[in-house]
Scaffold this motif. Structure first.
Motif, PDB file in Angstrom:
ATOM      1  N   LYS A  31      -2.620   0.330  -0.803  1.00 47.82           N
ATOM      2  CA  LYS A  31      -1.402  -0.403  -1.757  1.00 47.82           C
ATOM      3  C   LYS A  31      -1.419  -1.755  -1.605  1.00 47.82           C
ATOM      4  CE  LYS A  31      -1.167   3.918  -3.313  1.00 47.82           C
ATOM      5  NZ  LYS A  31      -1.706   4.152  -4.727  1.00 47.82           N
ATOM      6  N   GLU A  32      -2.403  -2.592  -1.673  1.00 51.86           N
ATOM      7  CA  GLU A  32      -2.251  -3.975  -1.502  1.00 51.86           C
ATOM      8  C   GLU A  32      -3.404  -4.717  -2.196  1.00 51.86           C
ATOM      9  OE1 GLU A  32      -2.954  -7.354   2.411  1.00 51.86           O
ATOM     10  OE2 GLU A  32      -3.138  -5.148   2.608  1.00 51.86           O
ATOM     11  N   ALA A  33      -2.686  -5.561  -2.834  1.00 55.70           N
ATOM     12  CA  ALA A  33      -3.397  -6.340  -3.684  1.00 55.70           C
ATOM     13  C   ALA A  33      -4.269  -7.362  -3.226  1.00 55.70           C
ATOM     14  CB  ALA A  33      -2.519  -6.860  -5.032  1.00 55.70           C
ATOM     15  N   ILE A  64      -7.835  -4.038 -10.918  1.00 50.50           N
ATOM     16  CA  ILE A  64      -6.215  -3.375 -10.623  1.00 50.50           C
ATOM     17  C   ILE A  64      -5.710  -3.165 -12.176  1.00 50.50           C
ATOM     18  CG2 ILE A  64      -4.160  -3.746  -9.744  1.00 50.50           C
ATOM     19  CD1 ILE A  64      -5.423  -5.424  -7.442  1.00 50.50           C
ATOM     20  N   ASN A  66      -2.140  -2.167 -13.997  1.00 48.19           N
ATOM     21  CA  ASN A  66      -0.393  -1.875 -14.229  1.00 48.19           C
ATOM     22  C   ASN A  66      -0.435  -1.200 -15.407  1.00 48.19           C
ATOM     23  OD1 ASN A  66       2.187  -2.255 -14.633  1.00 48.19           O
ATOM     24  ND2 ASN A  66       2.143  -3.849 -12.951  1.00 48.19           N
ATOM     25  N   TRP A  91       2.280  -5.985  -4.930  1.00 46.59           N
ATOM     26  CA  TRP A  91       1.716  -4.731  -5.059  1.00 46.59           C
ATOM     27  C   TRP A  91       3.223  -3.867  -5.588  1.00 46.59           C
ATOM     28  CZ3 TRP A  91      -2.967  -2.405  -5.824  1.00 46.59           C
ATOM     29  CH2 TRP A  91      -3.002  -1.217  -6.017  1.00 46.59           C
ATOM     30  N   GLN A  97      -5.738   0.833  -8.380  1.00 48.46           N
ATOM     31  CA  GLN A  97      -6.934   0.086  -7.859  1.00 48.46           C
ATOM     32  C   GLN A  97      -8.067   1.095  -7.854  1.00 48.46           C
ATOM     33  OE1 GLN A  97      -8.070  -3.481  -4.756  1.00 48.46           O
ATOM     34  NE2 GLN A  97      -5.975  -2.119  -4.484  1.00 48.46           N
TER      35      GLN A  97
END
Length: 241
Positions: A31-33, A64, A66, A91, A97
């Motif tokens: 959970k990290e862009a 990714i 949204n 994030w 992702q």
């Protein structure tokens, strides 16, 4: 819809959309862009249409999406001058992702994708061809990779049994800047693992060494220095994560 269902639908849709080409995406749990090399595509109505944008972008290795804002972002490993890169947003729970698999004409090995260019070109042209595909001339880290590359791309029935000519491929290794100091072109790092043929580099003809600044690989996986003007097939590489 569960993530498994999304993945199945995404894979099925890509197979149909891309004329049966085997391109797959897998859901990433982190959970990290990514903090750099992010390209914002046009808004996408669905995660599938976002994935199509990534698929059509040779530089994209994951994307990714949204689900609320319909934002679609592609993550690049190798930077290209034709894209405008921006900082990825923080994030959020609405983000999904996905990791892009290797395209059908690429082969995956230990998280990297490899492409064999069959046309014979000079080393500089081989480098350019790889860059056009957002990749780089192969950089070989160990004996396992060298052997795998040779068996996958070079060792075939069309190769002569004793001669090496015609069964070689350019790598990224060279000593163009400083004679005798070999570096990998893309990473600009010194070579630690070596796999030279027993009479290379230019041990029998040291006077020729200054004209042989680019390195190719034999079908045995061993290396040889050649004039960069020699025309060879080539192997491109890019990270796939």
């Amino acid at each position: 819809m569960t993530r498994l269902s999304i993945l199945f639908l995404l894979t099925f849709s890509f197979i149909c959309y891309c004329e049966q080409r085997e391109v797959y995406y897998s859901d990433l749990a982190n959970k990290e862009a990514p903090s750099s090399l992010v390209v914002f595509y046009e808004r996408a109505s669905t995660v599938i249409s976002c994935g199509v944008k990534c698929f059509n972008d040779n530089c994209c290795v994951r994307f990714i999406y949204n689900t609320i804002g319909k934002q679609c972002m592609g993550f690049h490993v190798v930077e290209s001058d034709v894209y405008f890169y921006q900082q990825a947003p923080s994030w959020s729970s609405e983000m999904q992702q996905f990791r892009k698999g290797c395209a059908s004409d690429w082969v995956e090995f230990k998280g990297h994708c490899y492409f064999y260019g069959q046309q014979t070109v000079k080393w500089s042209d081989a480098k350019f061809e790889c860059q056009n595909m957002c990749s780089y001339l192969v950089e070989i880290e160990d004996k396992e990779e060298a052997d795998w590359l040779a068996m996958t791309f070079l060792y075939n029935d069309n190769c002569p049994t004793q001669l090496y000519r015609g069964c070689t491929a350019w790598t990224g290794l060279n000593d163009l800047d400083t004679e005798g100091q070999y570096v990998w072109d893309h990473s600009n790092t010194s070579v630690f693992f070596t796999n030279w043929h027993r009479i290379e580099p230019s041990l029998y003809n040291p006077a020729d060494a200054h004209t042989r600044d680019c390195v190719d690989m034999y079908r045995t996986g061993e290396w040889n220095d050649r004039p960069c003007s020699y025309e060879n097939p080539f192997i491109c590489e890019k990270i796939n994560f």
